[in-house]
Design a protein around this motif. Sequence first.
Motif, PDB file in Angstrom:
ATOM      1  N   PHE A   1       0.806  -1.220   0.000  1.00 18.26           N
ATOM      2  CA  PHE A   1       0.000   0.000   0.000  1.00 18.26           C
ATOM      3  C   PHE A   1       0.841   1.272   0.000  1.00 18.26           C
TER       4      PHE A   1
ATOM      5  N   PRO B   1       3.322   2.562  -3.878  1.00 17.53           N
ATOM      6  CA  PRO B   1       2.984   3.369  -5.056  1.00 17.53           C
ATOM      7  C   PRO B   1       2.698   4.831  -4.758  1.00 17.53           C
ATOM      8  N   VAL B   2       2.166   5.159  -3.574  1.00 23.58           N
ATOM      9  CA  VAL B   2       1.939   6.567  -3.258  1.00 23.58           C
ATOM     10  C   VAL B   2       3.264   7.311  -3.215  1.00 23.58           C
TER      11      VAL B   2
ATOM     12  N   ILE C   1       4.571   7.674  -6.889  1.00 23.77           N
ATOM     13  CA  ILE C   1       3.832   8.611  -7.737  1.00 23.77           C
ATOM     14  C   ILE C   1       4.005  10.038  -7.237  1.00 23.77           C
TER      15      ILE C   1
ATOM     16  N   HIS D   1      -0.487  10.244   1.510  1.00 25.86           N
ATOM     17  CA  HIS D   1      -0.705   8.861   1.949  1.00 25.86           C
ATOM     18  C   HIS D   1      -2.050   8.730   2.661  1.00 25.86           C
TER      19      HIS D   1
ATOM     20  N   VAL E   1      -5.043   9.194   0.109  1.00 25.62           N
ATOM     21  CA  VAL E   1      -5.233   8.019  -0.748  1.00 25.62           C
ATOM     22  C   VAL E   1      -5.799   6.861   0.061  1.00 25.62           C
ATOM     23  N   SER E   2      -5.339   6.703   1.295  1.00 23.97           N
ATOM     24  CA  SER E   2      -5.858   5.636   2.149  1.00 23.97           C
ATOM     25  C   SER E   2      -7.350   5.797   2.386  1.00 23.97           C
TER      26      SER E   2
ATOM     27  N   LEU F   1      -2.391   8.899  -9.207  1.00 28.04           N
ATOM     28  CA  LEU F   1      -2.339   8.617  -7.776  1.00 28.04           C
ATOM     29  C   LEU F   1      -3.291   7.505  -7.366  1.00 28.04           C
TER      30      LEU F   1
ATOM     31  N   HIS G   1      -2.276   3.655  -8.167  1.00 27.20           N
ATOM     32  CA  HIS G   1      -2.037   3.059  -6.857  1.00 27.20           C
ATOM     33  C   HIS G   1      -2.695   1.697  -6.756  1.00 27.20           C
ATOM     34  N   GLU G   2      -3.959   1.609  -7.163  1.00 27.58           N
ATOM     35  CA  GLU G   2      -4.704   0.361  -7.018  1.00 27.58           C
ATOM     36  C   GLU G   2      -4.097  -0.775  -7.819  1.00 27.58           C
TER      37      GLU G   2
ATOM     38  N   VAL H   1      -0.794  -1.975  -5.969  1.00 27.18           N
ATOM     39  CA  VAL H   1      -1.072  -2.671  -4.708  1.00 27.18           C
ATOM     40  C   VAL H   1      -1.588  -4.076  -4.984  1.00 27.18           C
TER      41      VAL H   1
ATOM     42  N   GLU I   1       7.706  -1.449 -10.847  1.00 26.53           N
ATOM     43  CA  GLU I   1       7.490  -1.456  -9.404  1.00 26.53           C
ATOM     44  C   GLU I   1       7.271  -2.880  -8.912  1.00 26.53           C
TER      45      GLU I   1
END
Length: 351
Positions: A86, A89-90, A93, A108, A111-112, A186, A190-191, A194, A308
């Motif tokens: 988790f 990637p934040v 990016i 962070h 996005v969470s 972002l 991100h998804e 992860v 990544e």
Amino acid sequence: MPSAEGEGDRAGEGVGEGQGAATSSFIHMDPPEHDRLRRMATRHFGPPHTPGLVTGLEGFLTATVGGLVDGLAGKERIDVVDDFAFPLPVTVICHLLGVPREDEPRFHLWVSDLMSSIDYDPETDPKEKLDKGVRARSDLLQRLGELVAQRHGRPGDGLLARLANDDGPDGRMTDADIVATAKVLLVAGHETVVNLIANGMLTLLRHPQVLQRLRDEPDLIVPLVEELLRYEPPVQIIPWRAAYSDVTVADTVIPRGSQIMLMLASGSRDPNRFHDPDRFDPDRRDNRHLGFGSGIHLCFGGPLARREAQIALTELVRRLDHPRLVADPPPYRRSPVLRGPIHLDIEQGDG
């Protein structure tokens, strides 16, 4: 499955778009506006205009992954999602966009909260979960807008600065379009990462002989990630396409304007296309999967997501001490679109 030329992008919202989006990103547009905005974004995101973007991030990616793995040392129990997949990637990016380091903790958190609200279920989840996601989205967009405004006339290495000062063949992006593009990177970016890392680690733990082989043959990681994208892709379906014209699929006519759900995961396991499709095989050849979509809507962040995942899985396998699953299957997120464990608890050590 219809080709990209037979697809529109008019129905529904995309991964991470949230509710009530003020400005839609180009991934939800049709040509010619889609093509114009995508060209403007990709001029600064990869070949042919910025061919060294991903390779130029190699050192940063390796250091970031290494730091996260360092934090797992000595822990008997680890959640691969929360402790590793988790946050990665934040951080990446934010670095790519040129977000100030002091802003990263806020990004962070935003996005969470956004991710927690995407799969909101009004029957089981408290409304505050959705409200936190809405506030996070608003705060994220506001801060991105401030950063873009600050970048005008101040060229820099970050993507926000490059987009804010680029007068290319297609003109200059509006601030609103820059913010929408940054949000896609972002949230949607991100998804995918992860889920790709978590699905990858889960698959390797289920196939210990492949895990050991990766330890012994680190170069295996390149075809292995491609097979993961086919076998257990982060995005399973795309439900927001529409037919531009009448399309015939398997003797069935899909009328123009009909909403189409593209079953990417199913297509990547088509027995007419892939031999023994339900077997995980990192040696598979001719592996033209649909893990990042296809056609004009092919994920433009795919090369970065691949790298990544390659670095992350290589380091996890190399440095974790006899990792083993706590629960199989792990708990999965409630989403028909995005597939990945919401937690992936493992134990390490001799136990």
